[in-house]
Design a protein around this motif. Structure first.
Motif, mmCIF file in Angstrom:
data_model
loop_
_atom_site.group_PDB
_atom_site.id
_atom_site.type_symbol
_atom_site.label_atom_id
_atom_site.label_comp_id
_atom_site.label_asym_id
_atom_site.label_seq_id
_atom_site.Cartn_x
_atom_site.Cartn_y
_atom_site.Cartn_z
ATOM 1 N N UNK A 183 -4.557 53.651 99.235
ATOM 2 C CA UNK A 183 -4.599 53.796 100.385
ATOM 3 C C UNK A 183 -3.109 53.773 101.090
ATOM 4 N N UNK A 184 -2.269 54.919 101.304
ATOM 5 C CA UNK A 184 -1.169 54.938 102.170
ATOM 6 C C UNK A 184 -0.686 54.933 103.585
ATOM 7 N N UNK A 185 0.293 54.187 104.037
ATOM 8 C CA UNK A 185 0.446 54.740 105.649
ATOM 9 C C UNK A 185 2.062 54.314 105.674
ATOM 10 N N UNK A 186 1.899 55.216 106.368
ATOM 11 C CA UNK A 186 4.060 55.229 106.777
ATOM 12 C C UNK A 186 4.496 55.348 108.378
ATOM 13 N N UNK A 187 5.676 54.741 108.676
ATOM 14 C CA UNK A 187 5.662 54.909 109.854
ATOM 15 C C UNK A 187 7.052 56.402 109.957
ATOM 16 N N UNK A 188 7.121 56.653 111.082
ATOM 17 C CA UNK A 188 8.009 57.683 111.031
ATOM 18 C C UNK A 188 8.533 58.829 110.233
ATOM 19 N N UNK A 189 7.280 59.728 109.618
ATOM 20 C CA UNK A 189 7.003 60.563 109.154
ATOM 21 C C UNK A 189 6.494 61.675 109.826
ATOM 22 N N UNK A 190 6.125 63.040 108.656
ATOM 23 C CA UNK A 190 5.646 63.824 109.425
ATOM 24 C C UNK A 190 4.652 64.510 108.290
ATOM 25 N N UNK A 191 4.198 65.775 108.486
ATOM 26 C CA UNK A 191 3.367 65.900 107.224
ATOM 27 C C UNK A 191 4.032 66.000 105.920
ATOM 28 N N UNK A 198 10.464 51.337 97.987
ATOM 29 C CA UNK A 198 9.742 50.632 99.163
ATOM 30 C C UNK A 198 8.608 49.987 100.311
ATOM 31 N N UNK A 199 7.813 50.516 98.830
ATOM 32 C CA UNK A 199 5.699 50.379 99.549
ATOM 33 C C UNK A 199 5.242 48.645 99.976
ATOM 34 N N UNK A 200 5.073 48.363 101.243
ATOM 35 C CA UNK A 200 4.922 47.030 100.670
ATOM 36 C C UNK A 200 2.859 47.058 100.188
ATOM 37 N N UNK A 201 2.765 46.345 99.185
ATOM 38 C CA UNK A 201 1.155 46.040 98.907
ATOM 39 C C UNK A 201 1.047 44.667 99.747
ATOM 40 N N UNK A 202 -0.172 45.785 100.678
ATOM 41 C CA UNK A 202 -0.680 44.862 101.744
ATOM 42 C C UNK A 202 -2.402 44.716 101.540
ATOM 43 N N UNK A 203 -3.174 43.284 101.332
ATOM 44 C CA UNK A 203 -4.629 43.353 100.758
ATOM 45 C C UNK A 203 -5.049 43.355 102.432
ATOM 46 N N UNK A 204 -5.798 44.256 102.767
ATOM 47 C CA UNK A 204 -6.348 44.230 104.272
ATOM 48 C C UNK A 204 -8.513 43.476 104.301
ATOM 49 N N UNK A 205 -8.553 42.911 105.390
ATOM 50 C CA UNK A 205 -9.841 42.711 105.294
ATOM 51 C C UNK A 205 -10.852 43.623 104.816
ATOM 52 N N UNK A 213 6.703 49.632 108.067
ATOM 53 C CA UNK A 213 7.089 50.390 107.854
ATOM 54 C C UNK A 213 6.346 51.693 106.627
ATOM 55 N N UNK A 214 5.745 50.834 105.287
ATOM 56 C CA UNK A 214 4.975 51.441 104.360
ATOM 57 C C UNK A 214 4.441 50.499 103.861
ATOM 58 N N UNK A 215 3.418 51.044 103.500
ATOM 59 C CA UNK A 215 2.207 50.031 103.560
ATOM 60 C C UNK A 215 1.350 51.021 102.162
ATOM 61 N N UNK A 216 0.205 49.972 100.845
ATOM 62 C CA UNK A 216 -0.044 51.224 99.914
ATOM 63 C C UNK A 216 -1.033 49.772 99.447
ATOM 64 N N UNK A 217 -1.829 49.481 99.483
ATOM 65 C CA UNK A 217 -3.494 49.170 98.908
ATOM 66 C C UNK A 217 -4.255 49.871 97.951
ATOM 67 N N UNK A 218 -4.495 48.897 97.020
ATOM 68 C CA UNK A 218 -5.726 50.024 96.078
ATOM 69 C C UNK A 218 -7.038 49.211 96.989
ATOM 70 N N UNK A 219 -7.648 50.155 97.219
ATOM 71 C CA UNK A 219 -8.531 49.479 98.532
ATOM 72 C C UNK A 219 -10.149 49.510 98.197
ATOM 73 N N UNK A 220 -10.322 48.372 97.803
ATOM 74 C CA UNK A 220 -11.815 48.686 97.834
ATOM 75 C C UNK A 220 -12.780 49.355 98.948
#
Length: 601
Positions: free
Chosen positions: A238-246, A162-169, A212-219
């Motif tokens: 590149x990965x980020x998640x909410x409500x997560x621990x190590x 359920x990750x969302x692939x988002x392109x960032x600036x 909640x769940x982000x992912x990107x093949x980031x330059x």
């Protein structure tokens, strides 16, 4: 073969295709005396028989005279090779194609180098003609494997979890701390964009935005010198998640790598072992240990504390004074005197650390300047403590803990290089030892000014829950929730649980790091609008793939890499622009300074 004019690729024809008429397209890899040629495309090789009869004389003339690496179309009949002429090394080695018609689609001029993997060519030449270098089997394999691994990663993250692939600036503003960033001028006088060294701020803002769940093949971009495992522009998962621990992030990454791992590289076992930063430094002298071989650092401080050796006692009198050593198996057999001198000089020049060697003679006695201070019983205890065998060499260092460990950690790797150059296999490139390194310090003293602190990871990393109170009283003792993923002695990933409190983030920036928090006002404000606890990680894709394929440099897994100095030799980049092109950006080049830098380079 959908959407194209060929019937088959050059790598797929087998005995089952005998008798079929096929049309192949590819490059002439090799041609012999006008009798046959080998045609190559992205999938493999096929032997083409050049017709010798008068009816096909035009085909013979065409193919026999075509230069190597010319692009051709060949139509012909698949035939079995004559008995005894099969080539078991080629997947298509049981058949050949008897050419009926042919066309030269593009002739190739004289090549700057042969398109063969075993031909040695300078890296500068490979970079200049990268489009030719890409035709090699190894680079084709590397890039296709990279594509497959990335596709599997997308499947695992997006389809299964359920990750969302988002392109960032790509155009943003400077981030305090960390690597130096590239500047991009704008049409507003004196104002510049920065190319982000990572999408760090954006992925945290996406968590504030509830994705909640982000992912990107980031330059990503860093304005710093190239090394074999570093480029000014690079790619990370590149990965980020909410409500997560190590532990949650670590389980995710272990599953991701297991799912995307290429079958031909064997299985990887999870969970990966874990080691604290202090353990890694004490045992391996580095925060990225190569655990494929032993030669661990041994602490012999307690043993030598009872001795009368002056330099040992001087070292142990310091607050973090220590005496440590590494034992090099069969060092006498594999090392020359110049090798030992080279190791000692390396420790002296790089770490300002003196090294003493101890050699175990064939009769089991020790040869060292140290032995005159030790009686037989103490020498026997030392042999036992270091687990020394006949012909082993021990390198011993005394001094401040971190300096001693770093020096011995470096000598451990240099010794491994020397042993392997002599024929001993210590680090098998076909085995993959993953390791989590955890509990890093949150802050480190700045090299240029040890009285000031800088982030060990980045300023958004959260303190260890047990050490939060120390943040306000003694920040140098605070551990972080930062974790690195190490593979065969290379860092392939790094991440952390983030600070999600605006108040704590502002304190870290202003009071601990002495940074101007105004440059991050947008992030600090966002944290005040109900930011969830969150964490993430970034995997260095280039470095990971280079280890998977055992490439000597990440440049071998990037289609169009920069040179060691950060230049594109194919396109002559960076390049000059005219004053007229600079005018809209309110920029003028200071030529005396530019000429001085050009001479230095």
């Amino acid at each position: 073969n959908s959407f194209v004019a060929r019937t088959n690729t050059c790598g797929e024809l087998r005995s089952a295709h005998v008798g079929q008429e096929v049309t192949l397209y590819g490059w002439i890899q090799y041609q012999r005396q006008g009798l046959f040629l080998v045609l190559r495309d992205f999938q493999g090789l096929t032997q083409i028989i050049i017709p010798q009869d008068e009816a096909h004389s035009h085909v013979k003339k065409l193919l026999a005279n075509a230069p190597v690496e010319s692009v051709v179309r060949v139509t012909g009949i698949v035939s079995p090779r004559p008995p005894g002429q099969e080539n078991p090394k080629m997947p298509t080695g049981d058949i050949e194609v008897r050419a009926e018609t042919a066309e030269i689609l593009n002739s190739c001029k004289k090549l700057p180098f042969e398109i063969k993997d075993f031909i040695k060519k300078s890296e500068a030449l490979r970079m200049q003609y990268r489009y030719l270098d890409l035709r090699s089997f190894q680079l084709q394999y590397n890039l296709r494997l990279r594509s497959q691994i990335v596709m599997r990663m997308r499947e695992y993250l997006c389809n299964l979890h359920g990750f969302v692939d988002v392109e960032t600036p790509t155009l943003f503003k400077r981030t305090p701390g960390g690597a130096k960033e590239f500047l991009v001028p704008s049409r507003e006088a004196g104002k510049f964009y920065s190319l982000p060294q990572s999408p760090q701020q954006f992925k945290q803002l996406l968590m504030v935005g509830g994705l909640d769940r982000y992912f990107q093949v980031a330059r990503c971009y860093r304005d710093e010198g190239s090394r074999p495992d570093r480029q000014p522009e690079f790619t990370q998962i590149d990965i980020e998640m909410s409500f997560v621990d190590q532990a949650g992030i670590q389980r995710l990454i272990e599953g991701l790598l297991q799912y995307s791992w290429p079958e031909e590289r064997g299985c990887i076992t999870t969970p990966f072992p874990s080691m604290t930063y202090e353990e890694a430094l004490a045992d391996y002298g580095t925060d990225k240990p190569d655990t494929r071989f032993g030669m661990k650092i041994v602490d012999i401080s307690d043993f030598l504390r009872r001795s009368d050796i002056q330099f040992v006692q001087n070292a142990l009198s310091y607050p973090r004074g220590t005496v440590k050593a590494i034992c090099i198996p069969q060092g006498v057999r594999y090392f020359k005197n110049k090798d030992l001198e080279s190791l000692k000089e390396s420790a002296k020049s790089r770490f300002n650390q003196e090294i003493m060697e101890i050699i175990c003679r064939p009769d089991g006695s020790l040869k060292s300047l140290l032995t005159k201070f030790l009686d037989e019983e103490q020498q026997s205890e030392l042999i036992q403590a270091l687990n020394m065998q006949v012909d082993d060499v021990v390198l011993l260092a005394a001094g401040e803990h971190k300096q001693v460990c770093s020096a011995l950690g470096s000598l451990r790797l240099e010794s491994a290089d020397l042993l392997e150059a002599s024929g001993l296999v210590l680090r098998d490139p076909t085995t993959f030892h993953f390791l989590w390194v955890v509990d890093f310090p949150l802050f480190l003293p700045k090299e240029e000014n040890p009285a000031e602190l800088e982030s060990a990871h980045h300023p958004f990393t959260a303190p260890h829950p047990s050490d939060t109170s120390l943040l306000y009283s003694d920040p140098t003792k605070v551990r972080s929730q930062h974790y690195d993923l190490v593979l065969n002695g290379s860092e392939v990933g790094g991440g952390s649980i983030r600070i999600h409190s605006a108040k704590q983030q502002r304190f870290v920036l202003e009071k601990v790091l002495k940074e101007d928090s105004e440059v991050l006002s947008h992030l600090l404000e966002a944290l005040e609008f109900g930011a969830p606890p969150h964490g993430g990680i970034a995997l260095g894709l280039d470095r990971l793939i280079s280890l998977v394929v055992d490439a000597p440099s990440i440049r071998d897994v990037i289609a169009f890499p920069k040179s060691f100095r950060g230049r594109d030799l194919m396109g002559s980049v960076p390049d000059y622009v005219t004053p007229e092109e600079l005018e809209p950006y309110h920029i003028q080049v200071s030529w005396p300074l530019a000429e001085k830098e050009a001479k230095q380079n």
